[in-house]
Scaffold this motif. Structure first.
Motif, PDB file in Angstrom:
ATOM      1  N   GLY A 129      40.201  29.448  55.781  1.00 12.30           N
ATOM      2  CA  GLY A 129      38.865  28.888  55.972  1.00 12.30           C
ATOM      3  C   GLY A 129      37.932  29.385  54.879  1.00 12.30           C
ATOM      4  O   GLY A 129      37.308  28.622  54.164  1.00 12.30           O
ATOM      5  N   THR A 130      37.879  30.726  54.744  1.00 12.67           N
ATOM      6  CA  THR A 130      37.017  31.358  53.740  1.00 12.67           C
ATOM      7  C   THR A 130      37.807  32.416  52.985  1.00 12.67           C
ATOM      8  O   THR A 130      38.583  33.160  53.596  1.00 12.67           O
ATOM      9  CB  THR A 130      35.833  32.087  54.433  1.00 12.67           C
ATOM     10  N   LYS A 164      35.572  26.311  40.343  1.00 10.50           N
ATOM     11  CA  LYS A 164      34.649  25.172  40.397  1.00 10.50           C
ATOM     12  C   LYS A 164      35.329  23.929  39.816  1.00 10.50           C
ATOM     13  O   LYS A 164      35.268  22.837  40.402  1.00 10.50           O
ATOM     14  CB  LYS A 164      33.399  25.521  39.592  1.00 10.50           C
ATOM     15  N   ALA A 200      42.447  29.421  49.102  1.00 13.44           N
ATOM     16  CA  ALA A 200      41.373  28.515  49.533  1.00 13.44           C
ATOM     17  C   ALA A 200      41.934  27.275  50.216  1.00 13.44           C
ATOM     18  O   ALA A 200      41.305  26.703  51.111  1.00 13.44           O
ATOM     19  CB  ALA A 200      40.515  28.123  48.338  1.00 13.44           C
ATOM     20  N   LYS A 201      43.134  26.859  49.806  1.00 19.07           N
ATOM     21  CA  LYS A 201      43.782  25.700  50.438  1.00 19.07           C
ATOM     22  C   LYS A 201      44.335  26.065  51.812  1.00 19.07           C
ATOM     23  O   LYS A 201      44.461  25.215  52.691  1.00 19.07           O
ATOM     24  CB  LYS A 201      44.947  25.202  49.568  1.00 19.07           C
ATOM     25  N   LEU A 231      37.041  23.832  44.352  1.00 18.29           N
ATOM     26  CA  LEU A 231      37.170  24.660  45.556  1.00 18.29           C
ATOM     27  C   LEU A 231      35.871  25.411  45.825  1.00 18.29           C
ATOM     28  O   LEU A 231      35.384  26.145  44.966  1.00 18.29           O
ATOM     29  CB  LEU A 231      38.339  25.637  45.381  1.00 18.29           C
ATOM     30  N   GLU A 232      35.329  25.216  47.010  1.00 18.47           N
ATOM     31  CA  GLU A 232      33.999  25.778  47.292  1.00 18.47           C
ATOM     32  C   GLU A 232      34.011  26.885  48.335  1.00 18.47           C
ATOM     33  O   GLU A 232      32.981  27.513  48.573  1.00 18.47           O
ATOM     34  CB  GLU A 232      33.064  24.643  47.734  1.00 18.47           C
ATOM     35  N   ASN A 233      35.170  27.112  48.968  1.00 17.31           N
ATOM     36  CA  ASN A 233      35.207  28.107  50.048  1.00 17.31           C
ATOM     37  C   ASN A 233      35.668  29.480  49.572  1.00 17.31           C
ATOM     38  O   ASN A 233      36.333  30.214  50.289  1.00 17.31           O
ATOM     39  CB  ASN A 233      36.109  27.620  51.199  1.00 17.31           C
ATOM     40  N   VAL A 234      35.337  29.817  48.304  1.00 19.67           N
ATOM     41  CA  VAL A 234      35.714  31.121  47.755  1.00 19.67           C
ATOM     42  C   VAL A 234      34.472  31.849  47.251  1.00 19.67           C
ATOM     43  O   VAL A 234      33.673  31.282  46.514  1.00 19.67           O
ATOM     44  CB  VAL A 234      36.690  30.967  46.558  1.00 19.67           C
ATOM     45  N   VAL A 235      34.317  33.104  47.678  1.00 22.07           N
ATOM     46  CA  VAL A 235      33.231  33.947  47.176  1.00 22.07           C
ATOM     47  C   VAL A 235      33.856  34.950  46.215  1.00 22.07           C
ATOM     48  O   VAL A 235      34.724  35.732  46.625  1.00 22.07           O
ATOM     49  CB  VAL A 235      32.559  34.729  48.346  1.00 22.07           C
ATOM     50  N   ARG A 253      39.791  34.056  57.719  1.00 17.02           N
ATOM     51  CA  ARG A 253      38.972  34.699  56.676  1.00 17.02           C
ATOM     52  C   ARG A 253      39.887  35.666  55.921  1.00 17.02           C
ATOM     53  O   ARG A 253      40.512  36.544  56.523  1.00 17.02           O
ATOM     54  CB  ARG A 253      37.837  35.464  57.357  1.00 17.02           C
ATOM     55  N   GLY A 268      41.628  28.123  58.806  1.00 18.91           N
ATOM     56  CA  GLY A 268      40.374  28.643  59.359  1.00 18.91           C
ATOM     57  C   GLY A 268      40.192  30.140  59.206  1.00 18.91           C
ATOM     58  O   GLY A 268      39.104  30.663  59.466  1.00 18.91           O
TER      59      GLY A 268
END
Ligand code: SAH
Length: 220
Positions: free
Chosen positions: A113-114, A133, A109-110, A137-141, A93, A91
């Protein structure tokens, strides 16, 4: 011809899996890595998605590999040791400086949380986005820019990790770390930089510990 190619591909995948298990066994049996979440993240992320195609058969060799823009994807043992030091909790950041291939961001990312990760080379940032992508994995900016400034817009961070060597920890990164948070960074020259862990005990105070000497590309 197609059958032959398929067999070669299958053999490569089997070899990669064996080499991955060998690295995992080495870390676990030597007790170098005792953090099971970090070991699980390593098993879950296919490193072969993040290395350059021509080096795919070396995906689990324990040394750095070249990526584009004259940069490198770090040695697996170094990556895993740093993640153990960072001690990410579910969870949280996390901010990473030096996205490179995106592999370390994928492991983060695993665990977190972010993840916010900053890379100075636009081309690498774009490639890392594609690799992440492909890994689902979608929780990476991924942000293209100067990591020395961090990313104030998304601060504060529970954990910050720098994957390039600098002579000092950039002050803006220290500011963007939450009180109680940890920052891990290689500090010093490219060869023989010292792995430091900073624990932020108050808005102005840090406890620093040293964790051995490493080699990293420079934070510029
Ligand atoms: N973490 C990466 C490997 C890091 S190599 C991986 O998992 O593949 C270090 C990276 O830091 C390089 O890609 C380099 O371009 C980047 N870098 C160096 N100086 C930087 C800066 N000031 N801001 C952002 N990125 C930087």
């Amino acid at each position: 011809m197609a059958v032959l190619l398929e067999k070669t591909e299958q053999k490569l995948n089997t070899d990669l899996e064996q080499e991955k298990q060998r690295l995992y066994g080495y870390w676990k049996n030597s007790r170098m890595i005792s953090n099971d979440s970090v070991l699980d993240a390593f098993l879950e992320v296919p490193r072969e998605l993040f290395v350059e195609r021509s080096f795919r058969d070396e995906s689990y060799a324990d040394h750095p590999l070249p990526i584009f823009c004259g940069q490198t994807i770090s040695q697996p043992t170094t990556v895993i040791l740093m993640l153990q030091l960072l001690d990410v909790l579910p969870g949280q950041r996390v901010l990473e400086i030096g996205t490179g291939s995106g592999y370390n961001a994928a492991l983060l990312a695993k665990l977190a949380g972010t993840v916010v990760t900053v890379e100075r080379h636009e081309k690498l940032a774009e490639m890392a986005r594609e690799n992440l992508k492909l890994a689902g994995l979608e929780n990476v900016v991924v942000i293209a820019g100067d990591g020395k400034k961090g990313c104030a817009r998304l601060a504060p961070y529970d954990r910050i990790i720098v994957t390039a060597a600098a002579y000092q920890v950039p002050p803006q990164l220290k500011d963007q770390l939450a009180v109680g948070g940890f920052l891990v960074a290689p500090v010093g020259a490219t060869h023989g930089c010292e792995m430091l862990k900073l624990c932020k005990t108050s808005p102005e105070h840090f406890q620093t510990s040293s964790h051995g000497l490493f080699s990293f590309v420079p934070l510029v």
